[in-house]
Design a protein around this motif. Structure first.
Motif, PDB file in Angstrom:
ATOM      1  N   ASP A   1       0.843  -1.202   0.000  1.00 21.76           N
ATOM      2  CA  ASP A   1       0.000   0.000   0.000  1.00 21.76           C
ATOM      3  C   ASP A   1       0.881   1.256   0.000  1.00 21.76           C
ATOM      4  OD1 ASP A   1      -1.761   2.051   0.449  1.00 21.76           O
ATOM      5  OD2 ASP A   1      -2.450   1.329   2.403  1.00 21.76           O
ATOM      6  N   GLN A   2       0.908   1.952  -1.126  1.00 20.88           N
ATOM      7  CA  GLN A   2       1.775   3.132  -1.245  1.00 20.88           C
ATOM      8  C   GLN A   2       1.423   4.226  -0.242  1.00 20.88           C
ATOM      9  OE1 GLN A   2       1.323   3.583  -5.592  1.00 20.88           O
ATOM     10  NE2 GLN A   2       3.553   3.513  -5.697  1.00 20.88           N
ATOM     11  N   SER A   3       0.157   4.261   0.197  1.00 22.61           N
ATOM     12  CA  SER A   3      -0.239   5.311   1.134  1.00 22.61           C
ATOM     13  C   SER A   3       0.375   5.107   2.516  1.00 22.61           C
ATOM     14  CB  SER A   3      -1.771   5.360   1.247  1.00 22.61           C
ATOM     15  OG  SER A   3      -2.252   4.275   2.010  1.00 22.61           O
ATOM     16  N   GLN A   4       1.003   3.943   2.759  1.00 19.00           N
ATOM     17  CA  GLN A   4       1.622   3.700   4.065  1.00 19.00           C
ATOM     18  C   GLN A   4       3.059   4.235   4.133  1.00 19.00           C
ATOM     19  OE1 GLN A   4       0.915  -0.052   6.050  1.00 19.00           O
ATOM     20  NE2 GLN A   4      -1.087  -0.302   5.081  1.00 19.00           N
ATOM     21  N   GLY A   5       3.423   5.069   3.135  1.00 20.20           N
ATOM     22  CA  GLY A   5       4.681   5.822   3.218  1.00 20.20           C
ATOM     23  C   GLY A   5       5.917   4.956   3.344  1.00 20.20           C
ATOM     24  N   GLU A   6       6.646   5.138   4.443  1.00 20.66           N
ATOM     25  CA  GLU A   6       7.935   4.472   4.609  1.00 20.66           C
ATOM     26  C   GLU A   6       7.809   2.951   4.702  1.00 20.66           C
ATOM     27  OE1 GLU A   6       8.338   5.057   9.472  1.00 20.66           O
ATOM     28  OE2 GLU A   6       9.268   6.501   8.105  1.00 20.66           O
TER      29      GLU A   6
END
Length: 171
Positions: free
Chosen positions: A71-76
């Protein structure tokens, strides 16, 4: 359909007890914890997938898995891999699974710097529904506090939400 809540409490300062009732028969709830093709579809928090899941479901057998954040929205966390290894100690079908949970690497080598956890899963028949009781005993109160500070309760809650969704699909 509303999700049932996960109830948590701490016993003896180092035992985390989580309970939740699932609207599915006990045999099925036990099965989705014991077969790789099921676990791959619900294990882990939202946004994480299980690209590797190998299970030798017997006392002394090993469960080796990888969780990967997709999930790209989970950042790092995006793209991060987390490897785990369970060693089964006791299996009473369809009532109980006891295993030791370790952090590991892709080869299955245990990370000695991170604390192992003794996990007991109990599956309680409630007339077509199943109460799942997850008891996780940590080496110390400090070790338990560390995983709670890492956000483990949210992770478990999301994992059990996904378990509930999976059970609704397959039951």
């Amino acid at each position: 359909m509303s999700m049932s809540a996960t109830v948590s409490r701490v016993e003896n300062e180092k035992v985390l007890v989580l309970e939740r009732v699932f609207d599915a028969p006990r045999d099925l709830v036990f099965k989705v914890f014991s077969e790789a093709e099921h676990l791959k579809r619900w294990w882990g928090p939202r946004g994480w997938e299980v690209p590797v899941c190998k299970i030798d479901f017997r006392p002394g057998g090993v469960w080796h898995y990888c969780m990967k954040c997709m999930d790209q929205s989970q950042g790092e966390f995006y793209g991060m891999e987390s490897w785990g290894k369970g060693v089964y100690k006791e299996i009473v079908k369809p009532e109980k699974i006891v295993y030791t949970d370790y952090f590991s690497d892709a080869e299955g080598n245990v990370d000695e710097n991170l604390p192992a956890t003794e996990v007991t899963l109990e599956f309680v028949d409630q007339g077509g529904k199943t109460k799942l009781v997850n008891r996780a005993e940590y080496v110390s109160a400090e070790a338990l506090k560390t995983v709670i500070d890492m956000g483990m309760l949210q992770g478990i809650s999301e994992t059990w939400d996904r378990l509930e969704e999976h059970l609704n699909e397959v039951k």
